[in-house]
Design an enzyme around this catalytic site. Structure first.
Site, PDB file in Angstrom:
ATOM      1  N   ARG A 164      26.819  15.467 -12.064  1.00 38.08           N
ATOM      2  CA  ARG A 164      28.101  15.631 -12.776  1.00 38.08           C
ATOM      3  C   ARG A 164      28.819  16.922 -12.336  1.00 38.08           C
ATOM      4  O   ARG A 164      29.440  17.619 -13.138  1.00 38.08           O
ATOM      5  CB  ARG A 164      27.899  15.670 -14.302  1.00 38.08           C
ATOM      6  CG  ARG A 164      27.311  14.422 -14.873  1.00 38.08           C
ATOM      7  CD  ARG A 164      28.232  13.219 -14.766  1.00 38.08           C
ATOM      8  NE  ARG A 164      27.643  12.055 -15.388  1.00 38.08           N
ATOM      9  CZ  ARG A 164      26.800  11.205 -14.781  1.00 38.08           C
ATOM     10  NH1 ARG A 164      26.473  11.393 -13.499  1.00 38.08           N
ATOM     11  NH2 ARG A 164      26.305  10.163 -15.411  1.00 38.08           N
ATOM     12  N   SER A 238      29.654   9.710 -22.542  1.00 44.71           N
ATOM     13  CA  SER A 238      28.692  10.765 -22.888  1.00 44.71           C
ATOM     14  C   SER A 238      29.438  12.061 -23.164  1.00 44.71           C
ATOM     15  O   SER A 238      30.190  12.531 -22.310  1.00 44.71           O
ATOM     16  CB  SER A 238      27.730  11.014 -21.728  1.00 44.71           C
ATOM     17  OG  SER A 238      27.114   9.814 -21.368  1.00 44.71           O
ATOM     18  N   GLU A 333      30.054  17.382 -21.175  1.00 46.16           N
ATOM     19  CA  GLU A 333      30.467  16.735 -19.921  1.00 46.16           C
ATOM     20  C   GLU A 333      31.985  16.516 -19.981  1.00 46.16           C
ATOM     21  O   GLU A 333      32.672  16.539 -18.977  1.00 46.16           O
ATOM     22  CB  GLU A 333      29.741  15.386 -19.811  1.00 46.16           C
ATOM     23  CG  GLU A 333      30.081  14.607 -18.564  1.00 46.16           C
ATOM     24  CD  GLU A 333      29.344  13.276 -18.479  1.00 46.16           C
ATOM     25  OE1 GLU A 333      28.117  13.220 -18.720  1.00 46.16           O
ATOM     26  OE2 GLU A 333      30.018  12.279 -18.164  1.00 46.16           O
TER      27      GLU A 333
END
Ligand code: FAD
Length: 337
Positions: A164, A238, A333
């Site tokens: 990520r 998420s 995130e």
């Protein structure tokens, strides 16, 4: 180019938070992008790029200018016996690109089916799911460098991809606008099935020798069952990244919770953030219009008219509870604005 003032962002963020942007500019081509920078005295620190708004949480009205890239062409630019290079514009919907590749039996992104958002945002956090990451197929990224107003190209190695993560979140932050992404897709693809319950679901459907189309279809089914549809319940997927811990920390947790799931990666241990949240007693926890989704507690949802601030405060309370229970600091995130 289309310019709007005092523009509602409710339909431009998947949390459906009702905030306004002082200026909202829709850019229809790379030429228009250049014109925008030539014509207006643009302060790059007062500019925000917005794709599909599926990885963003607005906590207040936005006084910066928002740029929304709307160009969305796709072309096959090169081909040899084994690979095809496909170039897609930043404004294209990511899942449309997945569908195109699967229809043509070109492999590499079929497991990334149903991830919302645009092609242009995909390299920023190196989108990933079900054992595939964008970095596995990305050939190059074309971007506009706001510092010198030039179009530039970065190849895969220079994107510094991680979990990520990429150069766009670090060295190039606030300097770039991604305009095109080129992928190198396999002509004779081998499906990736060894992640999550993909293999089991294929077996249940009686598929023993799956094609990439089968795998993509099964992943669509799994995701639809597990994740809330942002069109119906506001969310940004998420909310937190899965944390990496050292062996000592992991062993301490394993002593108390022998069933802790874990993945070893680059000398560290990755623990699913969803598991940490669930073991903190927060699965399905709700406060007003904000909650953790009962089927997947890593997803924070807006059940109705929650404000961005309420969602953010809720997320921070989750983070605090996990910190107190496991001494692990969850990192968002989602981009909080
Ligand atoms: C239900 C759901 C499921 C999800 N599942 C996954 C998943 O499995 N895996 C995964 O990795 N992600 C997942 N996500 C997160 C999200 O879909 C991805 O991060 C996606 O790439 C975001 O695209 P976007 O166009 O919506 O980006 P936005 O939210 O619009 O923007 C995200 C960031 O990128 C910047 N940005 C956008 N476009 C550009 C551009 N052209 N140039 C420069 N900067 C830009 C924005 O300023 C912002 O900082 C999920 C989200 C939802 C809602």
């Amino acid at each position: 180019m289309k310019l709007f003032e005092n523009f509602s962002l409710k339909d431009f963020n998947s949390f459906h938070v009702d905030v306004k942007a002082e200026k909202f500019v829709v850019i229809e081509s790379t030429e228009e992008l250049k014109e925008f920078f030539d014509e207006f005295d643009v302060n790059k620190n007062n500019l925000l790029l917005l794709g599909g708004g599926s990885n963003i949480l607005f906590t207040k009205d936005v006084d910066s200018t928002i740029l929304h890239l709307a160009f969305q062409n796709l072309s096959e630019v090169q081909e040899d016996n084994n690979f095809v290079l496909i170039e897609a514009d930043a404004g294209m919907n990511w899942d449309e690109l997945v569908k195109y590749s699967v229809e043509k039996n070109l492999g590499g992104i079929e497991n990334l089916a149903l991830i919302p958002g645009t092609v242009g945002a995909a390299p920023i956090q190196n989108i990933g799911a079900y054992g595939q990451e964008l970095k596995d197929t990305l050939f190059q990224v074309k971007y506009f460098d706001m510092s010198d107003k030039k179009f530039k190209v970065l190849d895969n190695a220079h994107c510094k991809f991680g979990y990520r993560d990429s150069i766009f979140k670090n060295d190039l932050q606030y300097k770039f606008i991604i305009t095109k992404v080129t992928l190198r897709l396999k002509k004779n693809p081998e499906p990736t099935v060894n992640y999550g319950n993909v293999e089991n679901e294929l077996k249940k459907s009686g598929i023993t020798d799956p094609t990439i189309a089968d795998v993509s279809c099964i992943i669509r089914k799994i995701r639809t069952e597990k994740l809330p549809d942002p069109a119906k319940i506001g969310n940004a997927g998420s909310f937190f990244k899965n944390p990496f811990v050292d062996d000592v920390t992991f062993q301490k947790i394993k002593n108390d919770f022998p069933d802790v799931p874990s993945f070893r990666q680059e000398g560290k241990v990755k623990i699913p953030a969803a598991w940490l949240i669930e073991k903190s007693g927060l699965k399905g926890f709700r406060k007003g219009d904000v909650g953790t989704y009962p089927n997947q507690p890593l997803v924070i949802v807006n059940y109705g008219n929650a404000t961005g601030k309420e969602i953010y405060n809720f997320a921070m309370s989750i983070k605090q509870t996990v910190l107190e229970k496991f001494n692990i600091e969850l990192e968002p995130e989602v981009n909080v604005i």
